[in-house]
Design a protein around this motif. Structure first.
Motif, short mmCIF file in Angstrom:
data_model
loop_
_atom_site.label_atom_id
_atom_site.label_comp_id
_atom_site.label_asym_id
_atom_site.label_seq_id
_atom_site.Cartn_x
_atom_site.Cartn_y
_atom_site.Cartn_z
N LEU A 297 -5.93 1.96 -8.63
CA LEU A 297 -5.06 2.99 -8.07
C LEU A 297 -5.72 4.36 -8.06
O LEU A 297 -5.39 5.21 -7.22
N ALA A 298 -6.65 4.57 -8.99
CA ALA A 298 -7.29 5.89 -9.10
C ALA A 298 -8.44 6.07 -8.11
O ALA A 298 -8.97 7.17 -7.97
N GLU A 299 -8.84 4.99 -7.42
CA GLU A 299 -9.93 5.10 -6.46
C GLU A 299 -9.54 6.03 -5.29
O GLU A 299 -8.41 6.01 -4.82
N VAL A 300 -10.51 6.81 -4.85
CA VAL A 300 -10.24 7.75 -3.76
C VAL A 300 -10.03 6.99 -2.46
O VAL A 300 -9.08 7.25 -1.70
N ASN A 301 -10.91 6.04 -2.20
CA ASN A 301 -10.79 5.23 -1.00
C ASN A 301 -9.93 4.00 -1.30
O ASN A 301 -10.25 3.20 -2.19
N VAL A 302 -8.84 3.86 -0.57
CA VAL A 302 -7.91 2.76 -0.78
C VAL A 302 -8.48 1.49 -0.16
O VAL A 302 -8.80 1.44 1.02
N ASP B 183 4.68 5.61 -4.45
CA ASP B 183 5.43 4.99 -5.55
C ASP B 183 4.55 4.18 -6.50
O ASP B 183 4.88 4.03 -7.67
N ALA B 184 3.45 3.61 -6.00
CA ALA B 184 2.61 2.75 -6.85
C ALA B 184 2.08 3.49 -8.08
O ALA B 184 2.18 2.97 -9.21
N PRO B 185 1.51 4.70 -7.96
CA PRO B 185 1.05 5.41 -9.16
C PRO B 185 2.19 5.73 -10.13
O PRO B 185 1.99 5.70 -11.35
N LYS B 186 3.37 6.02 -9.60
CA LYS B 186 4.52 6.31 -10.47
C LYS B 186 4.92 5.07 -11.26
O LYS B 186 5.24 5.16 -12.46
N GLN B 187 4.92 3.92 -10.60
CA GLN B 187 5.27 2.68 -11.30
C GLN B 187 4.24 2.33 -12.38
O GLN B 187 4.58 1.79 -13.42
N ILE C 296 0.84 -1.20 0.00
CA ILE C 296 0.00 0.00 0.00
C ILE C 296 0.89 1.27 0.00
O ILE C 296 0.75 2.16 0.83
N ASN C 297 1.82 1.29 -0.94
CA ASN C 297 2.70 2.45 -1.09
C ASN C 297 1.98 3.48 -1.96
O ASN C 297 2.01 3.40 -3.19
N LEU C 298 1.35 4.45 -1.33
CA LEU C 298 0.53 5.42 -2.05
C LEU C 298 1.35 6.36 -2.92
O LEU C 298 0.82 6.97 -3.85
#
Length: 295
Positions: A109-114, A69-73, A65-67
């Motif tokens: 990943l784009a969801e507001v609620n993780v 780095d995950a979107p960057k990857q 749940i790395n908020l």
């Protein structure tokens, strides 16, 4: 006029080169399609390795749940698709399955609620799908056979014990585990094999929640599911208890060879005995009459 003539010659030369390239491209594409063993260090292999590395990093970030780095990857993953050819690696259905799982992961990943469970599932599906492209011989999805087989065995046991509620729980577990590995299966296996198991899963989903379904129908359906699962994972029958000796693909040739040596040894022994009998000299026994008067 000389400049105009020169330009026309250059244009004609360019057109000829273009037509030659168009004529040559089908042959190149055909050769690439039949080339199953790509040489090491080629451009596509490097891009595919990079694609897998980014996927592995994205998988770890999403599992943790790395908020940040995950979107960057994920963006790096999308960029790494540019110029990557999947020709010869999978079918059209496989490419569609890969694109779908990438978009699903991006949407997660784009969801507001993780949702940690959604992050874990989507990243696992993506990892298995990409791994099936990069490692067609030793892909990770093969390890899921035991997981699915255990769920199916639980359904069979529950049916024998008459526990329909437990059977339904095992079915939902099977369905959930299969959903994770399904994109990788579409990429690696024949569409007919995947569709066969999908049809069985759909039918089993209906009768597993129907308490009025007779026991014989459930038993036949479970047997069909076991056969379809083995076919999907390339396991036609039960694993042998004793494995054959590695390296000998034709046991009959070795059986005949060993039998031939035994037969040759028996023939040789028989010939030696026959020759020994031929060389034995007869021994004359003294007559009883002569021995009687010797002393």
């Amino acid at each position: 006029m000389k400049i105009l003539a020169l330009n026309r010659r250059l244009l004609l030369l360019l057109c000829c080169l273009l037509l030659f390239a168009v004529w040559l491209s089908p042959a190149i594409a055909h050769a690439e399609g039949n080339n199953t063993a790509l040489p090491k260090g080629n451009e596509r292999e490097q891009k595919l390795a990079q694609f897998e590395q980014i996927t592995e990093k994205l998988y770890r970030d999403m599992q943790d749940i790395n908020l940040t780095d995950a979107p960057k990857q994920m963006e790096l993953l999308i960029d790494s698709l540019e110029g990557l050819s999947f020709q010869g690696l999978t079918s059209v259905e496989g490419i569609h399955a890969l694109a779908e799982v990438i978009m699903d992961t991006r949407g997660t990943l784009a969801e507001v609620n993780v949702d940690p469970e959604a992050w874990a599932r989507s990243s696992a599906k993506l990892r298995l799908a990409v791994n099936s492209l990069a490692h067609q011989d030793k892909a990770l999805w093969v390890q899921y056979y035991k997981v699915l087989a255990d769920d199916l065995a639980g359904m069979t046991k529950s049916r024998a014990e008459g526990k329909r509620t437990v059977l339904r729980e095992y079915f939902l577990s099977l369905q959930s585990h299969y959903d994770i590995v399904r994109p990788a299966l579409i990429i690696s296996r024949q569409p007919s094999e995947v569709n066969k198991f999908d049809s069985w899963l759909s039918y089993m989903g209906q009768i597993s929640k129907d308490n009025s379904a007779d026991d014989a129908s459930l038993s036949r359906s479970l047997e069909q599911g076991e056969a379809a699962l083995k076919e999907l994972f390339g396991r036609k029958g039960a694993d042998p208890v004793f494995l054959p000796i590695a390296g000998y693909r034709n046991p009959w040739s070795w059986t005949l060879l060993i039998g031939g040596w035994i037969l040759l040894a028996l023939v040789y022994t028989g010939l030696r005995k026959y020759q020994a009998y031929q060389n034995v000299e007869s021994v004359h026994v003294p007559s009883e009459r002569g021995d009687r008067f010797r002393f």
